[in-house]
Design an enzyme around this catalytic site. Structure first.
Site, PDB file in Angstrom:
ATOM      1  CG  ASP A 266      -2.597   8.887  -4.475  1.00  0.00           C
ATOM      2  OD1 ASP A 266      -2.627  10.194  -4.578  1.00  0.00           O
ATOM      3  OD2 ASP A 266      -1.627   8.431  -4.136  1.00  0.00           O
TER       4      ASP A 266
ATOM      5  CG  PHE B 259      -4.232  -1.366  -3.433  1.00  0.00           C
ATOM      6  CD1 PHE B 259      -5.098  -1.397  -4.501  1.00  0.00           C
ATOM      7  CD2 PHE B 259      -4.125  -2.190  -2.539  1.00  0.00           C
ATOM      8  CE1 PHE B 259      -5.984  -2.561  -4.693  1.00  0.00           C
ATOM      9  CE2 PHE B 259      -4.823  -3.348  -2.602  1.00  0.00           C
ATOM     10  CZ  PHE B 259      -5.598  -3.559  -4.074  1.00  0.00           C
TER      11      PHE B 259
ATOM     12  CG  PHE C  16      -1.802  -1.075   1.404  1.00  0.00           C
ATOM     13  CD1 PHE C  16      -3.184  -0.903   0.974  1.00  0.00           C
ATOM     14  CD2 PHE C  16      -1.551  -2.267   2.282  1.00  0.00           C
ATOM     15  CE1 PHE C  16      -4.060  -1.792   1.071  1.00  0.00           C
ATOM     16  CE2 PHE C  16      -2.373  -3.099   2.362  1.00  0.00           C
ATOM     17  CZ  PHE C  16      -3.647  -2.951   1.912  1.00  0.00           C
ATOM     18  CG  ASP C  17       0.858   5.904  -1.850  1.00  0.00           C
ATOM     19  OD1 ASP C  17       2.065   6.240  -1.141  1.00  0.00           O
ATOM     20  OD2 ASP C  17       0.352   6.693  -2.194  1.00  0.00           O
ATOM     21  N   GLY C  18       0.791   5.280   1.265  1.00  0.00           N
ATOM     22  CA  GLY C  18       0.322   5.859   2.364  1.00  0.00           C
ATOM     23  C   GLY C  18      -0.552   7.008   2.190  1.00  0.00           C
TER      24      GLY C  18
END
Length: 303
Positions: A275, A273, A161-163
């Protein structure tokens, strides 16, 4: 008594997320619905190749071995019901225990996420992903041309995951976009002990945390990673936020702006994931990736 899915991690996948239907999809996008149905019907006994989310689905279903089901994978597709026959047959060919699906023949299917209680929706359709996120469901756009997940860890589900704007809100990202890196570092250092607000994928992280706790004797493991462009000193707020949530990740990569792709190649996630379009493009040659179309980067003024 009707069956309920309240006690399961429910993941909804579009047909193109689970399987490689790109050749067939070109017929569909040409606007010839009848020709598309005919192609799918002709290939009914031909298993579709695995798609971007195939490894994720197979490993998630692996957590159901040896006890009551803990994961439900559902097909949520703009395909027609006839094409749905091939989807279910392809799943059966690969040993995927997928029993439920909704096929809407071109109509947006995301409304069915609510009665399913889905905690994740993956689709190649940008509009459906945006609608799901607006409805509060963790959702990401997958890319059928992405690399396939590594086969090196068959008993371990790996998710990265991105943060900011994914696990966390885009609060800090807005500062970065508006004022630059130095202002971002000052903002995060000053608020190091203040937990970040949750982002759109916090509910999925919660669900995975519960799955890990329940799956000790299922023969499957779960490994998670935070892979972020943050570096010190902005790293502290991210870690303290996870501590406040009482959720552990197995690895945290604070890359300070380095390209994420080579690091993801080494971690070998079943999906990543993020954005940001640039990070997704950097990841796709190495691993399956899902773009979370939320936050300041996806507002009209954010480009």
């Amino acid at each position: 008594m009707p069956t309920r899915l309240d006690d399961r991690l429910v993941v909804a996948l579009s047909s193109r997320a689970l399987f490689d239907f790109e050749a067939e999809n070109r017929v569909f996008e040409a606007g010839d619905d009848a020709a598309y149905m005919q192609v799918q019907n002709q290939r009914l006994d031909e298993p579709a190749p695995p798609g971007a989310a195939f490894s994720l689905a197979r490993k998630l279903l692996g957590f159901n071995a040896g006890g009551p089901p803990q994961v439900e994978v559902v097909i949520l597709s703009r395909n027609d019901p006839v094409s749905g026959l091939r989807v279910f047959r392809s799943a059966a060919h690969y040993g995927l225990d997928i029993q439920r699906g909704a096929f809407t023949r071109g109509r947006p299917p995301w409304q069915y996420l609510r009665p399913l209680g889905a905690q994740l929706f993956l689709s190649a359709n940008e509009g459906d992903v945006r609608a799901a996120l607006a409805a509060g469901v963790p959702a990401a756009r997958v890319f059928p041309t992405s690399a396939q997940a590594s086969a090196a860890h068959p008993q371990e589900l790996r998710i990265a995951f991105d943060g900011d704007a994914v696990l966390f809100s885009d609060q800090a990202e807005r500062v970065f976009q508006r004022e630059g890196l130095d202002a971002f570092q000052r903002h995060e250092t000053h608020r190091a002990t203040e937990p970040l607000p949750p982002g759109p994928f916090k509910p999925l992280l919660d669900a995975l945390h519960r799955l890990r706790a329940q799956a000790a004797d299922r023969g499957m493991r779960l490994r998670t990673a935070l892979v972020t462009a943050r570096g010190a000193p902005a790293h502290e707020r991210a870690i303290r936020t996870l501590m406040d949530w009482q959720i552990e990740v197995d690895e945290a990569l604070f890359l300070g702006g380095l390209p994420k792709g080579p690091f993801l190649r080494e971690f070998e996630p079943d999906i990543f994931f993020d954005d940001q379009t640039g990070h997704i493009e950097n990841a796709l040659p190495h691993v399956p990736a899902g773009q979370v179309l939320s936050g300041v980067a996806h507002e009209p003024s954010g480009g």
